[in-house]
Design a protein around this motif. Structure first.
Motif, PDB file in Angstrom:
ATOM      1  N   LEU A  35    -138.424  75.679 -60.055  1.00  0.00           N
ATOM      2  CA  LEU A  35    -137.359  74.878 -61.312  1.00  0.00           C
ATOM      3  C   LEU A  35    -135.721  75.853 -61.338  1.00  0.00           C
ATOM      4  CD1 LEU A  35    -136.676  72.099 -62.705  1.00  0.00           C
ATOM      5  CD2 LEU A  35    -138.309  73.628 -64.676  1.00  0.00           C
ATOM      6  N   PRO A  36    -136.708  77.228 -61.371  1.00  0.00           N
ATOM      7  CA  PRO A  36    -135.258  77.926 -61.877  1.00  0.00           C
ATOM      8  C   PRO A  36    -134.446  78.007 -60.472  1.00  0.00           C
ATOM      9  CG  PRO A  36    -137.165  79.482 -62.513  1.00  0.00           C
ATOM     10  CD  PRO A  36    -137.657  77.987 -61.603  1.00  0.00           C
ATOM     11  N   LEU A  37    -134.449  77.709 -59.177  1.00  0.00           N
ATOM     12  CA  LEU A  37    -133.723  77.591 -58.804  1.00  0.00           C
ATOM     13  C   LEU A  37    -132.680  76.063 -58.346  1.00  0.00           C
ATOM     14  CD1 LEU A  37    -136.024  79.099 -55.582  1.00  0.00           C
ATOM     15  CD2 LEU A  37    -133.904  80.387 -56.960  1.00  0.00           C
ATOM     16  N   ILE A  38    -133.831  75.214 -58.962  1.00  0.00           N
ATOM     17  CA  ILE A  38    -133.164  73.702 -58.544  1.00  0.00           C
ATOM     18  C   ILE A  38    -132.286  73.311 -59.735  1.00  0.00           C
ATOM     19  CG2 ILE A  38    -133.521  71.038 -58.322  1.00  0.00           C
ATOM     20  CD1 ILE A  38    -136.087  71.859 -57.426  1.00  0.00           C
ATOM     21  N   LEU A  42    -128.449  71.290 -59.911  1.00  0.00           N
ATOM     22  CA  LEU A  42    -128.598  69.824 -60.729  1.00  0.00           C
ATOM     23  C   LEU A  42    -127.534  70.219 -62.184  1.00  0.00           C
ATOM     24  CD1 LEU A  42    -131.727  68.682 -60.253  1.00  0.00           C
ATOM     25  CD2 LEU A  42    -130.095  67.872 -59.016  1.00  0.00           C
ATOM     26  N   LEU A  43    -127.069  71.055 -63.143  1.00  0.00           N
ATOM     27  CA  LEU A  43    -127.394  71.081 -64.224  1.00  0.00           C
ATOM     28  C   LEU A  43    -125.419  71.305 -64.074  1.00  0.00           C
ATOM     29  CD1 LEU A  43    -129.695  72.605 -66.195  1.00  0.00           C
ATOM     30  CD2 LEU A  43    -129.450  70.896 -66.729  1.00  0.00           C
ATOM     31  N   LEU A  74    -121.681  77.650 -62.832  1.00  0.00           N
ATOM     32  CA  LEU A  74    -123.170  77.786 -61.465  1.00  0.00           C
ATOM     33  C   LEU A  74    -124.105  78.917 -61.830  1.00  0.00           C
ATOM     34  CD1 LEU A  74    -125.343  76.391 -60.195  1.00  0.00           C
ATOM     35  CD2 LEU A  74    -124.060  75.943 -58.394  1.00  0.00           C
ATOM     36  N   ILE A  75    -123.183  80.167 -61.093  1.00  0.00           N
ATOM     37  CA  ILE A  75    -123.110  81.678 -61.155  1.00  0.00           C
ATOM     38  C   ILE A  75    -123.579  82.246 -61.895  1.00  0.00           C
ATOM     39  CG2 ILE A  75    -122.210  83.608 -60.132  1.00  0.00           C
ATOM     40  CD1 ILE A  75    -120.403  81.299 -58.272  1.00  0.00           C
ATOM     41  N   VAL A 104    -124.724  72.956 -71.030  1.00  0.00           N
ATOM     42  CA  VAL A 104    -124.316  72.073 -69.451  1.00  0.00           C
ATOM     43  C   VAL A 104    -125.334  71.083 -70.116  1.00  0.00           C
ATOM     44  CG1 VAL A 104    -126.001  73.702 -68.254  1.00  0.00           C
ATOM     45  CG2 VAL A 104    -124.466  72.486 -67.429  1.00  0.00           C
ATOM     46  N   TRP A 105    -126.471  71.823 -70.452  1.00  0.00           N
ATOM     47  CA  TRP A 105    -128.214  70.305 -70.873  1.00  0.00           C
ATOM     48  C   TRP A 105    -127.369  68.758 -71.671  1.00  0.00           C
ATOM     49  CZ3 TRP A 105    -132.044  68.657 -68.718  1.00  0.00           C
ATOM     50  CH2 TRP A 105    -133.196  67.789 -69.814  1.00  0.00           C
ATOM     51  N   VAL A 106    -126.503  69.599 -72.355  1.00  0.00           N
ATOM     52  CA  VAL A 106    -126.279  68.408 -73.172  1.00  0.00           C
ATOM     53  C   VAL A 106    -125.311  67.658 -72.216  1.00  0.00           C
ATOM     54  CG1 VAL A 106    -124.510  67.113 -75.421  1.00  0.00           C
ATOM     55  CG2 VAL A 106    -126.595  69.208 -75.012  1.00  0.00           C
ATOM     56  N   LEU A 107    -124.771  68.721 -72.029  1.00  0.00           N
ATOM     57  CA  LEU A 107    -122.953  67.772 -70.965  1.00  0.00           C
ATOM     58  C   LEU A 107    -123.527  66.795 -69.061  1.00  0.00           C
ATOM     59  CD1 LEU A 107    -120.214  67.314 -70.339  1.00  0.00           C
ATOM     60  CD2 LEU A 107    -120.417  69.398 -68.554  1.00  0.00           C
ATOM     61  N   PHE A 108    -125.073  67.534 -69.167  1.00  0.00           N
ATOM     62  CA  PHE A 108    -125.815  66.670 -67.901  1.00  0.00           C
ATOM     63  C   PHE A 108    -125.801  65.502 -68.208  1.00  0.00           C
ATOM     64  CE2 PHE A 108    -129.906  65.851 -65.847  1.00  0.00           C
ATOM     65  CZ  PHE A 108    -129.321  65.722 -65.099  1.00  0.00           C
TER      66      PHE A 108
END
Length: 414
Positions: A35-38, A42-43, A74-75, A104-108
């Motif tokens: 998950l920490p990589l993916i 995605l987010l 992302l970075i 970003v979780w809410v935006l996603f």
């Protein structure tokens, strides 16, 4: 003694049922490793694609600016979180990384939902052409995200409302009817200084006239020495009988024994695989506690979840109130015939719709639930917040549980 076929069959069924329960959790743990990589990709990539490149045809400077911001996020987000929650423990970096994660979780979430549902509704209603509908979705997603983050920040930072409920325990004696138990949990004192908030929470607890006040772990993110000022108001909490505490998983990220020692210093009784007796009106309640289920893997000497040890010496005929940080411990509690388990850990999901993922790992996310023939579990949504300073559709709480006996003389008895 020989094993009969029926015994083997029953054993096979039992192992099969246990395997069915363990398998989803094992799969979840395997997914969590990657998950920490993916997740960061995605987010940040999905909202960028939905809001900028799915039919909108924005001017090139707008598309480039949006894409650049997504790339920086992302970075920057993983770097900030690594510096904030890794070995360096830089509070400023943690604040930035956590805020970016929540935002970003809410935006996603809302770019995906509105990108599908709102666009479909507009198409059915015949509103605009493809580009017009795409731009409506973009502005709607940005607007909803901004509103929810502002509201969620206010929800996270306020003093929790008190949630009150009566809980009837069939084995509770009439003398203990009306016993007032206050539960706080997951205070998560951390990078954002919440010393004033902590004091106000404790003032609220003191208005509830509790017989027993419980803290079911995850006091803070950081060592006791580093977060002492935020935790200090816990020493002002009042209870007529006892103040008790058990460790959460976050204590084992930050020198758990230091937190046990500090809570003891503040006048709380750490229930580390032990119990005490609460007596009133000729009746007795066993109040037991266990270390968090992650304690043993921490390698800290003497720390592990040991329910049999917590109940050692207690009369098996007495009702038991158990403190265990994670709801998942309720399987063991039910096997031992515990009457009521109090837990936290889940935060009620904290930011919708994260609670759906939690259901893969925990038997309950919030509220009162029954497990087995006797055991009740109350799962608090938590008093504070972890990481992102937002709570969206998962309000924090201070919980007042009034224990009721089926033999009470009148409904209004205290």
């Amino acid at each position: 003694m020989t094993e009969t076929s029926s015994t083997r069959s029953a054993a096979d069924e039992t192992h099969g049922a246990q395997g069915a329960q363990v398998a989803p959790r094992s799969r979840l743990r395997r997914v969590m490793r990657y998950l920490p990589l993916i997740a960061p990709v995605l987010l940040w990539a999905v909202p960028c694609w939905v809001l900028l490149y799915t039919g909108q045809h924005w001017p090139l400077p707008v598309a480039l600016a949006g894409t650049t911001l997504s790339g920086l996020g992302l970075i920057g987000m993983p770097l900030a979180m690594a510096r904030g929650h890794g070995r360096r423990r830089q509070d400023r970096a943690a604040i930035i990384g956590d805020a970016l994660l929540g935002g970003v979780w809410v935006l996603f979430t809302w770019s995906v939902l509105l990108g599908v549902l709102l666009r479909l509704a507009l198409a059915v209603a015949g509103v605009g052409d493809g580009q017009g509908r795409a731009r409506i979705v973009t502005w709607a997603a940005v607007g909803v995200t901004a509103v929810l983050l502002a509201w969620g920040y206010a929800e996270a930072r306020r003093v929790p409302r008190v949630r009150r409920l009566d809980v009837e325990l069939p084995r509770l004696g009439a003398g203990l009817d009306g016993t007032r138990v206050v539960l706080i949990t997951d205070t998560h004192y951390g990078p954002l200084d919440r010393a004033r908030w902590s004091a106000r929470v404790c003032e609220t607890v003191n208005t509830l006239e509790a017989d027993l006040v419980c803290h079911t772990g995850d006091i803070a993110d950081g060592t006791a020495e580093r977060r002492r000022a935020q935790a200090a108001p816990l020493g002002t909490v009042q209870a007529t009988r006892a103040r008790v505490y058990v460790t959460g998983n976050h204590e084992y990220y930050s020198e758990a024994q230091g937190w046990v020692d500090l809570m003891d210093e503040l006048g709380w009784e750490p229930l580390r695989n032990r119990h005490l007796l609460l007596e009133r009106g000729g009746d007795t309640l066993v109040v037991a506690g266990v270390d968090d289920v992650t304690a043993e893997s921490s390698g800290l000497a003497g720390h592990r979840a040991h329910l049999a040890g917590a109940l050692n010496g207690a009369d098996p005929g007495l009702p038991v109130l158990l403190l265990a940080h994670q709801p998942t411990f309720v399987d063991r509690a039910a096997a031992h015939g515990i009457d009521l388990q109090l837990s936290g850990h889940t935060h009620g999901g904290q930011i919708w719709p994260f609670h759906y993922l939690l259901r893969l790992d925990q038997p309950a996310v919030a509220g009162l639930s029954r497990h087995g023939t006797r055991t009740l579990l109350y799962t608090s949504r938590g008093t504070g917040f972890w990481g992102p300073p937002f709570r969206v559709f998962a309000p924090s709480e201070i919980t007042l549980l009034v224990l009721r006996s089926p033999q009470r003389s009148s409904p209004g008895a205290r």
